[in-house]
Design a protein around this motif. Structure first.
Motif, PDB file in Angstrom:
ATOM      1  N   LEU A 227      12.514  42.504  37.975  1.00 35.82           N
ATOM      2  CA  LEU A 227      13.062  43.028  39.217  1.00 35.82           C
ATOM      3  C   LEU A 227      14.560  42.758  39.306  1.00 35.82           C
ATOM      4  CD1 LEU A 227      12.994  44.141  42.083  1.00 35.82           C
ATOM      5  CD2 LEU A 227      12.144  41.919  42.876  1.00 35.82           C
ATOM      6  N   ILE A 228      14.966  41.553  38.955  1.00 40.17           N
ATOM      7  CA  ILE A 228      16.389  41.199  39.000  1.00 40.17           C
ATOM      8  C   ILE A 228      17.184  42.091  38.046  1.00 40.17           C
ATOM      9  CG2 ILE A 228      18.060  39.374  38.467  1.00 40.17           C
ATOM     10  CD1 ILE A 228      15.892  37.363  39.358  1.00 40.17           C
ATOM     11  N   ASN A 229      16.666  42.283  36.842  1.00 39.74           N
ATOM     12  CA  ASN A 229      17.362  43.128  35.867  1.00 39.74           C
ATOM     13  C   ASN A 229      17.480  44.574  36.355  1.00 39.74           C
ATOM     14  OD1 ASN A 229      17.707  40.983  34.099  1.00 39.74           O
ATOM     15  ND2 ASN A 229      15.798  41.387  33.012  1.00 39.74           N
ATOM     16  N   ASP A 230      16.386  45.090  36.947  1.00 35.68           N
ATOM     17  CA  ASP A 230      16.426  46.462  37.459  1.00 35.68           C
ATOM     18  C   ASP A 230      17.431  46.603  38.600  1.00 35.68           C
ATOM     19  OD1 ASP A 230      14.579  47.287  35.647  1.00 35.68           O
ATOM     20  OD2 ASP A 230      12.893  47.391  37.047  1.00 35.68           O
ATOM     21  N   LEU A 231      17.449  45.617  39.497  1.00 30.97           N
ATOM     22  CA  LEU A 231      18.397  45.639  40.608  1.00 30.97           C
ATOM     23  C   LEU A 231      19.831  45.676  40.110  1.00 30.97           C
ATOM     24  CD1 LEU A 231      17.029  43.147  43.304  1.00 30.97           C
ATOM     25  CD2 LEU A 231      17.736  45.498  43.693  1.00 30.97           C
ATOM     26  N   LEU A 232      20.131  44.832  39.149  1.00 33.24           N
ATOM     27  CA  LEU A 232      21.491  44.745  38.625  1.00 33.24           C
ATOM     28  C   LEU A 232      21.864  46.031  37.896  1.00 33.24           C
ATOM     29  CD1 LEU A 232      23.919  42.930  38.464  1.00 33.24           C
ATOM     30  CD2 LEU A 232      23.024  41.946  36.360  1.00 33.24           C
ATOM     31  N   ASP A 233      20.949  46.574  37.098  1.00 34.14           N
ATOM     32  CA  ASP A 233      21.244  47.813  36.372  1.00 34.14           C
ATOM     33  C   ASP A 233      21.445  48.983  37.330  1.00 34.14           C
ATOM     34  OD1 ASP A 233      21.189  46.617  33.921  1.00 34.14           O
ATOM     35  OD2 ASP A 233      19.140  47.222  33.420  1.00 34.14           O
ATOM     36  N   LEU A 234      20.602  49.069  38.374  1.00 34.80           N
ATOM     37  CA  LEU A 234      20.728  50.166  39.331  1.00 34.80           C
ATOM     38  C   LEU A 234      22.041  50.061  40.090  1.00 34.80           C
ATOM     39  CD1 LEU A 234      19.232  52.628  40.380  1.00 34.80           C
ATOM     40  CD2 LEU A 234      18.237  51.191  42.163  1.00 34.80           C
ATOM     41  N   SER A 235      22.429  48.838  40.436  1.00 41.33           N
ATOM     42  CA  SER A 235      23.693  48.639  41.134  1.00 41.33           C
ATOM     43  C   SER A 235      24.872  49.023  40.246  1.00 41.33           C
ATOM     44  CB  SER A 235      23.814  47.183  41.588  1.00 41.33           C
ATOM     45  OG  SER A 235      25.024  46.968  42.285  1.00 41.33           O
ATOM     46  N   LYS A 236      24.803  48.663  38.971  1.00 44.28           N
ATOM     47  CA  LYS A 236      25.869  49.046  38.037  1.00 44.28           C
ATOM     48  C   LYS A 236      25.927  50.561  37.872  1.00 44.28           C
ATOM     49  CE  LYS A 236      26.015  44.851  35.181  1.00 44.28           C
ATOM     50  NZ  LYS A 236      25.742  44.292  33.837  1.00 44.28           N
ATOM     51  N   ALA A 237      24.765  51.204  37.853  1.00 44.92           N
ATOM     52  CA  ALA A 237      24.742  52.658  37.721  1.00 44.92           C
ATOM     53  C   ALA A 237      25.381  53.322  38.928  1.00 44.92           C
ATOM     54  CB  ALA A 237      23.298  53.149  37.552  1.00 44.92           C
ATOM     55  N   ASP A 238      25.108  52.799  40.128  1.00 47.86           N
ATOM     56  CA  ASP A 238      25.729  53.336  41.339  1.00 47.86           C
ATOM     57  C   ASP A 238      27.243  53.216  41.289  1.00 47.86           C
ATOM     58  OD1 ASP A 238      23.383  54.126  42.500  1.00 47.86           O
ATOM     59  OD2 ASP A 238      23.074  52.257  43.591  1.00 47.86           O
ATOM     60  N   ALA A 239      27.730  52.145  40.687  1.00 47.95           N
ATOM     61  CA  ALA A 239      29.172  51.909  40.611  1.00 47.95           C
ATOM     62  C   ALA A 239      29.788  52.493  39.345  1.00 47.95           C
ATOM     63  CB  ALA A 239      29.440  50.403  40.673  1.00 47.95           C
ATOM     64  N   ASP A 240      29.011  53.269  38.582  1.00 51.33           N
ATOM     65  CA  ASP A 240      29.484  53.852  37.316  1.00 51.33           C
ATOM     66  C   ASP A 240      29.999  52.785  36.358  1.00 51.33           C
ATOM     67  OD1 ASP A 240      28.879  56.475  38.065  1.00 51.33           O
ATOM     68  OD2 ASP A 240      30.779  56.677  39.129  1.00 51.33           O
ATOM     69  N   ARG A 241      29.350  51.637  36.364  1.00 47.83           N
ATOM     70  CA  ARG A 241      29.761  50.545  35.490  1.00 47.83           C
ATOM     71  C   ARG A 241      28.698  50.222  34.441  1.00 47.83           C
ATOM     72  NH1 ARG A 241      31.663  45.650  39.172  1.00 47.83           N
ATOM     73  NH2 ARG A 241      31.820  44.719  37.112  1.00 47.83           N
ATOM     74  N   LEU A 242      27.672  51.052  34.392  1.00 47.09           N
ATOM     75  CA  LEU A 242      26.616  50.855  33.406  1.00 47.09           C
ATOM     76  C   LEU A 242      27.041  51.536  32.115  1.00 47.09           C
ATOM     77  CD1 LEU A 242      23.856  49.486  33.331  1.00 47.09           C
ATOM     78  CD2 LEU A 242      22.814  51.680  33.871  1.00 47.09           C
ATOM     79  N   GLU A 243      27.168  50.777  31.047  1.00 44.52           N
ATOM     80  CA  GLU A 243      27.685  51.306  29.796  1.00 44.52           C
ATOM     81  C   GLU A 243      26.589  51.375  28.737  1.00 44.52           C
ATOM     82  OE1 GLU A 243      30.935  48.836  28.692  1.00 44.52           O
ATOM     83  OE2 GLU A 243      32.235  49.508  30.329  1.00 44.52           O
ATOM     84  N   LEU A 244      26.735  52.349  27.846  1.00 41.27           N
ATOM     85  CA  LEU A 244      25.796  52.503  26.744  1.00 41.27           C
ATOM     86  C   LEU A 244      26.311  51.780  25.507  1.00 41.27           C
ATOM     87  CD1 LEU A 244      24.876  56.302  26.952  1.00 41.27           C
ATOM     88  CD2 LEU A 244      23.598  54.363  27.866  1.00 41.27           C
ATOM     89  N   VAL A 245      25.382  51.187  24.772  1.00 49.36           N
ATOM     90  CA  VAL A 245      25.697  50.621  23.462  1.00 49.36           C
ATOM     91  C   VAL A 245      24.984  51.517  22.457  1.00 49.36           C
ATOM     92  CG1 VAL A 245      25.590  48.594  21.987  1.00 49.36           C
ATOM     93  CG2 VAL A 245      25.841  48.318  24.467  1.00 49.36           C
ATOM     94  N   ASP A 246      25.651  52.597  22.072  1.00 48.10           N
ATOM     95  CA  ASP A 246      25.024  53.594  21.215  1.00 48.10           C
ATOM     96  C   ASP A 246      24.803  53.074  19.799  1.00 48.10           C
ATOM     97  OD1 ASP A 246      24.585  55.592  22.994  1.00 48.10           O
ATOM     98  OD2 ASP A 246      26.423  56.704  22.561  1.00 48.10           O
TER      99      ASP A 246
END
Length: 403
Positions: A227-246
């Motif tokens: 749950l904590i990981n999902d919350l943090l990832d969703l928040s980063k996605a909202d702020a356009d700060r979620l990055e891909l490691v291709d």
């Protein structure tokens, strides 16, 4: 010549007035041109036009101050041109049906009324009234200037709202990041000690039931960590700060491994997981961790909404256009269009007996949608009530390798 090209009174509105302020209605356009009366001769109007050559027309009111008409410059006879040498009355020469605009009318509606009701008012102007009582004259010139001012103000307000929203998102992201760190540290210790107790590393328990308690503690800790990981990832996605490691991902290995990971949990609910993944799938350029996270979210969601003895199938294929489809199909309760929209919103959960019986936050599907869109793809959903749901991760052809 522009009609009624009279400078409006100096504005007294605030620097950032709301959009419904009088300044942005017909009342804000009204220029208080002194009106004529019905019993005046046109000679008085002619004299006014000579003194004020910028005027294209003059308002006419009755004895109660109600609008009676509009006298246009072009409708006046020349001086001394009346029959018998006299000038006609204003009431004889005026337009008795001018365009009347209520003072509360918004600017955008004024333009529509001008075009629809009396296009000639684009030249002669219109009269601003309040319950038929004369307030002033409105012109296209002033309307255009005030509309431009309103547009500029709206742009400033939208920019300020965007700035405040971004600031709030950054603050939320920072808060969640700090909180997740503070929670992870003791939680990791709790999970570690619970696993030690479960495995009886320091010796067998005097009461076997303690081992089950330790297993429950460890399982609850893992759920809380997810749950904590999902919350943090969703928040980063909202702020356009979620990055891909291709990287180059072996889709077959990841897909089958993810299905095996959830097989035991699914079996506890009486649900089986089947795989229909071709072994010759091409490699995929993607973030492997996030791909695994998306598949886990889709599979766990399918298991959650599939009743006992149901089947969840993980499939894969390369479409004719080169796109890679990874699909999770279940034999569950399905969803209506309204329920699907709710399920794709953060914290949204479908209200059903199966949903209430399972633990969940409603973050999995919204996060999956953000993650696949971050890859340039989309989440494709086909669902029918009581017939099941198919959710597919569609990766664009440019991310699919050819050998």
């Amino acid at each position: 010549m522009t009609p009624f090209d009279v400078p409006p009174p100096a504005p007294t509105i605030a620097a950032e007035p709301p959009m419904d302020e009088p300044a942005f209605t017909a009342a804000g356009l009204a220029v208080p041109v002194p009106p004529l009366t019905l019993d005046q001769e046109c000679a008085a109007a002619l004299a006014r036009f000579r003194r004020q050559p910028e005027l294209a027309a003059l308002p006419v009111v009755d004895g109660d101050g109600r609008v009676a008409g509009l006298l246009e410059r072009g409708r006046l006879p020349p001086a001394g041109g009346g029959e018998g040498g006299g000038m006609p009355l204003v009431s004889d020469a005026m337009d008795p049906h001018p365009l009347l605009i209520e003072g509360a009318t918004p600017l955008a509606e004024i333009g529509r009324q001008l075009a629809r009701l009396k296009p000639a008012a684009l030249v002669t102007g219109f009269l601003v009234v309040e319950r038929s009582r004369y307030l002033g004259v409105g012109t296209v010139t002033v309307l255009m200037a005030r509309s431009a001012e309103q547009t500029e103000l709206r742009a400033r307000q939208l920019e300020e709202a965007r700035r405040q929203a971004e600031q709030a998102i950054r603050a939320k992201t920072a808060f969640l990041a700090n909180m997740s760190h503070e929670i992870r540290t003791p939680l990791t210790a709790m999970m570690g000690f619970a696993e030690l107790l479960e495995q009886e590393v320091l010796g067998p328990h005097a009461i076997p039931l303690y081992r089950e308690y330790a297993r429950d503690i460890a399982e609850s800790g893992r759920h809380l960590m997810e749950l904590i990981n999902d919350l943090l990832d969703l928040s980063k996605a909202d702020a356009d700060r979620l990055e891909l490691v291709d990287g180059t991902v072996d889709v077959v290995r990841v897909a089958i491994g993810t299905a095996r990971l959830l097989a035991e949990r699914a079996s506890r609910h009486g649900v089986s997981i089947a795989t229909e993944v071709p072994l010759d799938l091409p490699p995929l350029r993607a973030d492997e961790r996030k791909l695994r996270q998306m598949l886990l979210n889709l599979l766990s969601n399918a298991v959650k909404f599939t009743p006992t003895n149901g089947v969840v199938t993980l499939g894969a294929r390369v479409a004719a256009d080169g796109a890679l489809w990874l699909s999770v199909r279940d034999t569950g309760i399905g969803m209506t269009g309204e329920e699907l929209g709710k399920a794709l919103e953060p914290w949204g959960q479908v209200d059903s007996a199966l949903a209430r019986a399972q633990v969940g936050t409603g973050l999995g599907l919204p996060l999956t949608k953000r993650l696949i869109e971050l890859h340039g793809g989309r989440l494709d959903v086909v669902s029918r009530r009581d017939e099941g749901t198919t959710m597919s991760l569609v990766f664009p052809a440019k991310r699919v390798g050819r050998g």
